[in-house]
Design an enzyme around this catalytic site. Structure first.
Site, PDB file in Angstrom:
ATOM      1  N   HIS A 156       0.837  -1.214   0.000  1.00 39.85           N
ATOM      2  CA  HIS A 156       0.000   0.000   0.000  1.00 39.85           C
ATOM      3  C   HIS A 156       0.871   1.263   0.000  1.00 39.85           C
ATOM      4  CE1 HIS A 156      -3.307  -2.717   1.327  1.00 39.85           C
ATOM      5  NE2 HIS A 156      -2.336  -3.247   2.064  1.00 39.85           N
ATOM      6  N   SER A 277      15.862  21.286 -16.391  1.00 34.66           N
ATOM      7  CA  SER A 277      14.709  22.150 -16.622  1.00 34.66           C
ATOM      8  C   SER A 277      15.187  23.446 -17.263  1.00 34.66           C
ATOM      9  CB  SER A 277      14.022  22.447 -15.290  1.00 34.66           C
ATOM     10  OG  SER A 277      13.297  23.654 -15.373  1.00 34.66           O
ATOM     11  N   LYS A 283      17.040  21.546 -11.161  1.00 35.22           N
ATOM     12  CA  LYS A 283      16.337  20.306 -11.486  1.00 35.22           C
ATOM     13  C   LYS A 283      17.193  19.273 -12.223  1.00 35.22           C
ATOM     14  CE  LYS A 283      12.505  19.467 -11.011  1.00 35.22           C
ATOM     15  NZ  LYS A 283      11.332  19.876 -11.811  1.00 35.22           N
ATOM     16  N   GLU A 290      10.207   8.266 -16.832  1.00 33.00           N
ATOM     17  CA  GLU A 290       8.864   8.833 -17.030  1.00 33.00           C
ATOM     18  C   GLU A 290       8.322   8.478 -18.406  1.00 33.00           C
ATOM     19  OE1 GLU A 290       8.375  13.062 -15.159  1.00 33.00           O
ATOM     20  OE2 GLU A 290      10.471  12.820 -15.721  1.00 33.00           O
TER      21      GLU A 290
END
Ligand code: ARG
Length: 456
Positions: A156, A277, A283, A290
């Site tokens: 979970h 970024s 970043k 992804e």
């Protein structure tokens, strides 16, 4: 431009129709398979005395010339010739004259295209099996370095019980092993030869289907010519196996994204596998996992797309089936690219062992072990569970973890507690105590790694 099938027509094809029905823009990817199939076919035609040996030699020579030109990038395919089959046949007739027109004896584009697809998918399936093995090797490599690295195991997405990082990674090894097994099994069916089925009903010529099948490396022929030209199950199967592979890749990618977040900091992906970024200088984004996660969507789409194309089709060939190709090519490209990235990305990632260990030192993931401890002292598990629940609640209220409570505090909950409890609660001990087969104890993990060696 005159069409190979132009005889019964009195008008030119509407240009929009020509563009709409043509598949050459994408099926040119089958060019080499198409030539391979034609060479086998023409060999068989001559061996069965359907065409002369001289004609066969001329045609085979012509096909090889065309193959060379295609490989050298010297061939311009034309939409006017609709698809790869008619483009190559036209090129052949241009190259060797009217004798090239004998190639299509006893054959139809319907068995021809099916043959091309079988040949193509066989090659690609074998290549994907190899790429899956490469990813397995990288997982095994990383796992061997991390048998004694401990991190929280989750259920979970809540900390559940600590595990060896190798154990966690190796779960993906076995998923990919099943994927490989499925692909391997599908080769049995990819290895059926449709060639010689003709348009749908077979042919009047005394052909030898077994011969073309064996020349092309197929294991058997389709026993039914109508099934042979209308079967696309092998592509559906491939897309379905590909979907499951992408599911596995996506789940792993999701973990890599989470683990590399500021909140977790369990791993760091190598700079060469991340991007920055354009506005936020700090970043370092995990774009690769992804995108791997996201590309799963297009593979599922290709599967559902083909199933939908097929579901209402009467026997035998229908032009609808031309829509089987783009999704298949796209899936092969997506899988190929994804697997090629995944292996080095895993190999080069840094594992932050201290952060992982810090996480298991600040949670209650050792709670099951004190319950098991009381069980070994004779208490039924259900009662032990109840007692430990109360201890956890007490510790939370005291702002402490289980290792931070004193023996006196433990004994308030049960007189069965003695000093050895503190050893039992150490994360390392907790991991190593799970010695059941396939469990996370160091010994079991090592056995697992040794077993895995045999699969790659
Ligand atoms: N381009 C066609 C396809 O991919 C080849 C088979 C065409 N057959 C036909 N009867 N029109 O399906």
């Amino acid at each position: 431009m005159s069409k190979l099938w132009g005889g019964r027509f009195t008008k030119e094809t509407n240009k929009l129709v020509e563009d709409f029905t043509a598949s050459i823009e994408f099926d040119k990817e089958l060019a080499l398979e198409d030539i391979q199939g034609s060479i086998a076919h023409v060999q068989m035609l001559s061996d069965c005395s359907i065409i002369s040996e001289d004609d066969a030699v001329t045609i085979k020579h012509g096909l090889k010339m065309i193959e060379k030109k295609i490989v050298a990038g010297e061939v311009e395919f034309s939409v006017a010739h609709e698809d790869i089959h008619m483009n190559i046949e036209t090129l052949l007739i241009d190259e060797i004259g009217p004798v090239g027109g004998k190639l299509h004896t006893g054959r139809s584009r319907n068995d021809q295209v099916a043959t091309d697809m079988h040949l193509y998918l066989k090659k690609q399936t074998q290549s994907i099996i190899t790429l899956l093995t490469d990813v397995q090797k990288s997982i095994l490599f990383k796992s061997k370095e991390n048998v004694h690295t401990i991190l929280p195991g989750y259920t979970h997405l809540q900390r559940a019980q600590p595990v060896s990082f190798a154990h966690h990674l190796m779960a993906y090894f076995w998923m990919l092993e099943r994927d490989k097994e499925r692909l391997q099994d599908s080769l049995k069916r990819i290895n059926w030869s449709p060639l010689g089925a003709g348009a749908l009903a077979g042919t009047t010529f005394p052909i030898d289907r077994e011969q073309t099948a064996s020349l092309l490396g197929f294991e058997r022929v389709y026993p039914n010519s109508m099934d042979a030209v209308s079967d696309r199950d092998f592509i559906v199967e491939f897309l379905s196996h590909a979907s499951l592979i992408m599911t596995h890749i996506s789940r792993l990618s999701e973990e890599l994204v989470i683990w590399s977040s500021q909140e977790f900091q369990f791993i760091e992906l190598d700079d060469s596998f991340c991007t920055g970024s354009s506005i936020m200088p700090q970043k370092k984004n995990p774009d690769v996992p992804e995108l791997l996660r996201a590309k799963t969507g297009r593979v599922y789409g290709n599967l559902v797309g083909l199933l939908t194309v097929l579901k209402g089709l009467p026997l035998a060939y229908n032009k609808d089936m031309q829509e089987d190709k783009e999704g298949m090519f796209d899936t092969v490209r997506t899988l190929d690219g994804s697997l090629r990235l995944l292996a080095p990305m895993i190999e080069t990632m840094t594992v932050n062992q201290e952060n992982m260990f810090a996480a298991v030192s600040q949670d209650f993931s050792n709670a099951t072990d004190i319950a098991d401890y009381l069980v070994t002292k004779g208490l039924p598990f259900r009662q032990a569970h109840e007692i430990i629940g109360k201890i956890v609640l007490y510790a939370i209220n005291q702002d402490k973890y289980l290792l931070g409570l004193s023996l006196e505090e433990y004994q308030q909950f049960s007189p069965l507690f003695t000093g050895d409890i503190f050893e039992i609660l150490q994360p390392k001990h907790v991991v190593d105590a799970r010695k059941s087969e396939g469990g996370t104890s160091f010994e079991q993990v090592k056995n697992q790694l040794a077993l895995a060696e045999k699969y790659i």
